[in-house]
Design an enzyme around this catalytic site. Structure first.
Site, short mmCIF file in Angstrom:
data_model
loop_
_atom_site.label_atom_id
_atom_site.label_comp_id
_atom_site.label_asym_id
_atom_site.label_seq_id
_atom_site.Cartn_x
_atom_site.Cartn_y
_atom_site.Cartn_z
N GLU A 130 -36.79 18.22 42.33
CA GLU A 130 -35.56 19.43 42.60
C GLU A 130 -34.74 19.04 41.29
O GLU A 130 -34.32 17.72 41.09
CB GLU A 130 -35.17 19.59 43.73
CG GLU A 130 -33.76 20.45 43.83
CD GLU A 130 -33.28 20.65 44.97
OE1 GLU A 130 -32.65 21.60 45.41
OE2 GLU A 130 -33.48 20.08 45.94
N ASN A 144 -37.07 27.44 52.65
CA ASN A 144 -36.75 25.82 52.46
C ASN A 144 -35.45 26.01 53.50
O ASN A 144 -34.48 26.44 53.26
CB ASN A 144 -36.39 25.55 51.07
CG ASN A 144 -35.57 24.22 51.05
OD1 ASN A 144 -36.34 23.02 51.23
ND2 ASN A 144 -34.23 24.23 50.77
N GLU A 145 -35.65 25.03 54.55
CA GLU A 145 -34.67 24.71 55.22
C GLU A 145 -33.71 26.00 55.78
O GLU A 145 -32.42 25.86 55.92
CB GLU A 145 -33.70 23.67 54.64
CG GLU A 145 -34.17 22.25 54.35
CD GLU A 145 -33.25 21.54 53.67
OE1 GLU A 145 -31.95 21.61 53.87
OE2 GLU A 145 -33.67 20.42 53.37
N CYS A 184 -32.88 23.25 47.86
CA CYS A 184 -31.62 24.38 47.81
C CYS A 184 -31.67 25.23 46.79
O CYS A 184 -31.07 26.43 46.75
CB CYS A 184 -30.11 23.67 47.90
SG CYS A 184 -30.14 22.96 49.71
#
Length: 829
Positions: free
Chosen positions: A61, A383-384, A251
């Protein structure tokens, strides 16, 4: 990212200091007749779980300047003058540049192209100088560097391009003749005459000129590819021999606007990472505001990620946005047309990766230099996400569309940002009910949590969705963190029939631009070094084996007592007022009582923030401060009831009520209104690393007084909010320091005995190979160091040591050093 209870053991006189030397790192075998502390029993006739080649991988990332200023080899920072206050409040379009003369950044019709909005207008006789990353532009004596720039000049111009530092020239200056007319790309090459990490790149113009995409690349990139990767960092990835590369986030994927970069969106800067922004000629790629607080050039984009995965023999595993934001934003985008566009983009991504050159996106891939498909097999959506129902409704639409057109693609879902709690439970139920193929779990916890949870996957449903552990780490880069992660990884391998993929996170951190720590590899503009965690990952990733060989081991006696500690009050980016604090023992006798009508002398301020007495309340007013802890009482307190009245007065979150406080790094706290006031949780801090024990969705109202009660009995804690039971937990799971797993390598015929001894005493161990016929010699690889040892640029305290052990038999004894990870490769006959 450990504290564990140990008992005194016999020792051979190896000290922590001696363990740091190469000779002392070679374990000393125990005599067969000696009494042992542990026993490992292997059953070579039983069939354990098959381990896939893709078991372990890496997650990249762009955090901590992992891409621009990191893996992406570009040496010029802000090469296209696109920096903006949207990216970072301190930025201007000339960040990292200095001007001598006249120059201004323009955003008008004279630009290079619509997606490259800004360019530099440089006055006659003027120059601009770029400071690069970290301390400057890094060059090495004798190496070549390729300069390029897009330029135009109405009447032509001569550009003088030079490399220098405070001591003078670093290469012979080059002159570039700019023809009159429109935008043209010009090139020049340098050979560095000296080595410097403090270089500056200057461009001077004899006449008025426009510049864009001012670039300097080392020619010596990974595999010598243009628009390439920094060689030492890419080689560190390759050395892990990863089975997959997950990218680009994180994120970055599920935050910001889901709109595209176009006139229709107002050239939206703060967007989710969208793959089409990142392919094609670099000068036509969009710019974006990185969630982590800086600019992304997208010079390192999807094509480069696919090439990296291919180059290192890893499976590419891209992640696309699901149109539900996370990472504290937690909003579901309600726009059916936009959702359909993102679904189509995902189908186009698969075509870009796998499609023939006659397809629309396969042709674009071929034009970029790769006519062969990239063999994409797995793709993750989301994602999350903290809104499981909203996420899953959108995930299902993605999955339906992908499976209809590309049924061979494995579509991966996720279970939110934590290892447990209501979001996790809801997400997993949705995934199970829908028969999802694979679910991505993420968690960052203390070393103690990892020691306690080696058996996490033992009870997972073997017929349910498989697990992708896409992000995990203990909170720290010391060897004790690596030990805890290694102990946990033995459980991952033992459960390889459920856990199919696993990757530590994050991968990279530039030491001068850190937003998240710990990280696996650290670097600056001239060096890179492996963390202790990297050494652990490398040891496991290069010694996986093909199948688990069932084995058992004896454990360590537990000496757990009750939860003990003082009490505390804190805030996080929030102002709050506290009143009526009472602590009573189990018999109802007062241990502490404070209504703040006098002074605050009972409280010790160990955190940040600004505390004062106001109108009979203890008030913290600094809404920028994080962890403003004040504590009171005795670290020996146990079996008590804590009451406090709390009121949020301002800020982003709620309040924090602590108990079991031993010191600044070891405590429990009830975090009410955390994560941008979206959920509440009990967290345990051990040596500074926090783990979530129980969590629920919920928020805290500003101006409302809440009655908070915490009942501590032994190792059980019950929590009450306004007189109603909110939740409870029992923290009684032992942090077992001795863990092992055995696998078989079909290619070599080796049994690989992997043992983690995460305690300060040696572990003399009787090993029974269950009648297996084996050679008497074993190759031994050992990682051993002091628990707090940390690798740095200057010193490598944690590194593998190889040796040979000649005492292998069907039954033999082996002494595993204190604080060590040992792999024995034993050849079967």
């Amino acid at each position: 990212m450990s504290r564990s209870t140990t008992r005194t053991r016999w020792r051979l006189g190896l000290t922590a200091t001696a363990l740091l030397t190469a000779t002392a790192l070679v374990p000393v075998p125990a005599h067969a007749e000696a009494v042992t502390d542990y026993a490992i029993t292997v059953d070579p006739t039983a069939k354990g779980a098959k381990i896939d080649d893709t078991m372990y991988g890496v997650f990249f990332e762009d955090i901590n300047r992992a891409a621009d200023g990191g893996l992406y080899a570009e040496l010029v920072q802000n090469r296209s003058f696109e920096y903006s206050t949207v990216d970072n409040r301190s930025y201007t379009p000339l960040t990292s540049w200095t001007v001598d003369g006249t120059a201004q950044v323009l955003d008008d019709a004279g630009r290079l192209n619509d997606r490259n909005r800004n360019y530099l207008s440089l006055g006659a006789g003027s120059s601009v100088t770029n400071a690069g990353y970290n301390t400057g532009v890094r060059v090495e004596q004798g190496k070549k560097y390729d300069f390029s720039v897009w330029a135009r000049a109405e009447s032509g111009s001569t550009l003088t391009v030079s490399l220098q530092d405070a001591d003078g020239a670093l290469a012979t200056a080059r002159e570039v003749a700019v023809r009159s007319g429109g935008w043209v790309r010009y090139r020049a090459a340098f050979t560095a005459t000296r080595t410097s990490s403090d270089g500056r790149l200057s461009v001077a113009s004899s006449a008025a000129a426009a510049l864009d995409m001012v670039s300097l690349f080392p020619r010596d990139t990974y595999r010598n590819e243009p628009n390439g990767l920094r060689k030492d960092l890419a080689e560190k990835i390759a050395a892990l021999d990863p089975g997959f590369v997950r990218f680009p986030g994180g994120c970055l994927v599920n935050t910001g606007s889901m709109q595209d970069y176009s006139e229709a969106s107002g050239w939206q800067r703060a967007r989710s990472y969208q793959w089409k922004d990142t392919v094609g000629p670099v000068e036509e790629r969009a710019t974006n505001s990185n969630f982590w607080g800086y600019n992304q050039s997208y010079g390192l984009g999807y094509y480069e990620y696919f090439r990296l995965a291919e180059d290192i023999g890893a499976m590419p595993l891209p992640v696309v946005p699901a149109l539900v934001t996370g990472c504290g934003q937690n909003k579901a985008v309600v726009d059916d047309a936009l959702l359909k566009r993102h679904i189509q983009d995902t189908l186009d991504l698969i075509e870009f990766a796998n499609g023939p050159v006659t397809s629309t996106w396969g042709k674009k891939r071929a034009r970029m230099g790769h006519p062969k498909p990239f063999r994409l097999t797995h793709l993750e959506v989301g994602n999350e996400e903290n809104l499981p129902a909203e996420f899953f409704a959108r995930f299902e639409q993605f999955r339906t569309a992908i499976e209809a057109k590309y049924p061979d693609i494995t579509v991966i879902s996720n279970s939110g940002p934590d290892d447990a709690g209501s979001t996790f439970d809801t997400a997993w139920q949705l995934n199970r009910d829908a028969d999802v193929a694979m679910v991505d779990e993420h968690y960052y916890n203390s070393p103690q949590w990892f020691l306690q949870n080696n058996d996490r996957y033992d009870t997972y449903d073997r017929s349910g969705p498989k697990v992708f552990l896409g992000e995990y780490a203990s909170w720290g880069n010391a060897f004790k963190n690596g030990l805890a992660e290694a102990a946990f990884m033995t459980g991952l391998e033992r459960n390889a029939d459920v856990v199919k993929l696993a990757s530590y996170a994050p991968l990279f951190a530039n030491e001068d631009y850190v937003q998240w720590s710990p990280d696996m590899v650290w670097f600056n503009n001239h060096a890179s070094w492996d963390s202790a965690n990297y050494e652990v990952q490398k040891l496991f990733m290069t010694n996986v084996g093909d199948r688990v060989v069932p084995s058992t081991a004896t454990g360590t006696p537990s000496l757990q007592g009750p939860i003990t500690g003082a009490v505390g009050l804190s805030t996080w980016a929030t102002g709050a007022a506290y009143d009526d604090v009472r602590v009573t023992d189990a018999d109802g006798d007062a241990l502490l009582s404070d209504d703040f009508s006098g002074d605050a002398s009972k409280w010790t301020h160990t955190g940040g923030g600004s505390w004062s007495l106001q109108d009979g309340r203890y008030v913290q007013t600094d809404t920028a401060a994080e962890n403003t802890m004040v504590s009171a009482g005795d670290a020996g307190w146990h079996d008590y009831d804590l009451h406090v009245k709390a009121t949020k007065t301002s800020g982003k979150e709620g309040f924090l009520v602590a108990f079991g406080v031993k010191d600044t790094g070891n405590y429990y706290w009830w975090n009410l209104g955390g994560w941008n006031n979206t959920q509440s949780a009990v967290e345990q801090a051990v040596d500074g690393g926090k783990s979530t024990l129980v969590s629920k969705a919920g928020s805290v109202e500003t101006g409302r007084a809440y009655d908070i009660d915490v009942k501590v009995r032994g190792r059980q804690v019950t929590l009450y909010l306004d007189g109603q039971e909110w939740g409870s937990f029992t923290d009684d799971k032992p942090a077992e320091p001795f863990r092992q797993v055995v696998t078989r390598d079909k290619k070599t015929g080796d049994l690989i005995v992997k043992v983690v001894n995460a305690q300060s005493t040696e572990a003399r161990t009787a090993i029974d190979l269950g009648g297996a016929k084996v050679a008497s010699r074993a190759k031994v690889t050992t990682l051993a160091a002091a628990p707090d040892a940390v690798n740095t640029e200057a010193a490598t305290a944690v590194a593998p040591v190889t040796s040979t052990f000649t005492g292998v038999a069907g039954e033999f004894s082996y002494t595993f050093p204190a604080n060590s990870i040992t792999f024995l490769r034993i050849r079967q006959r």
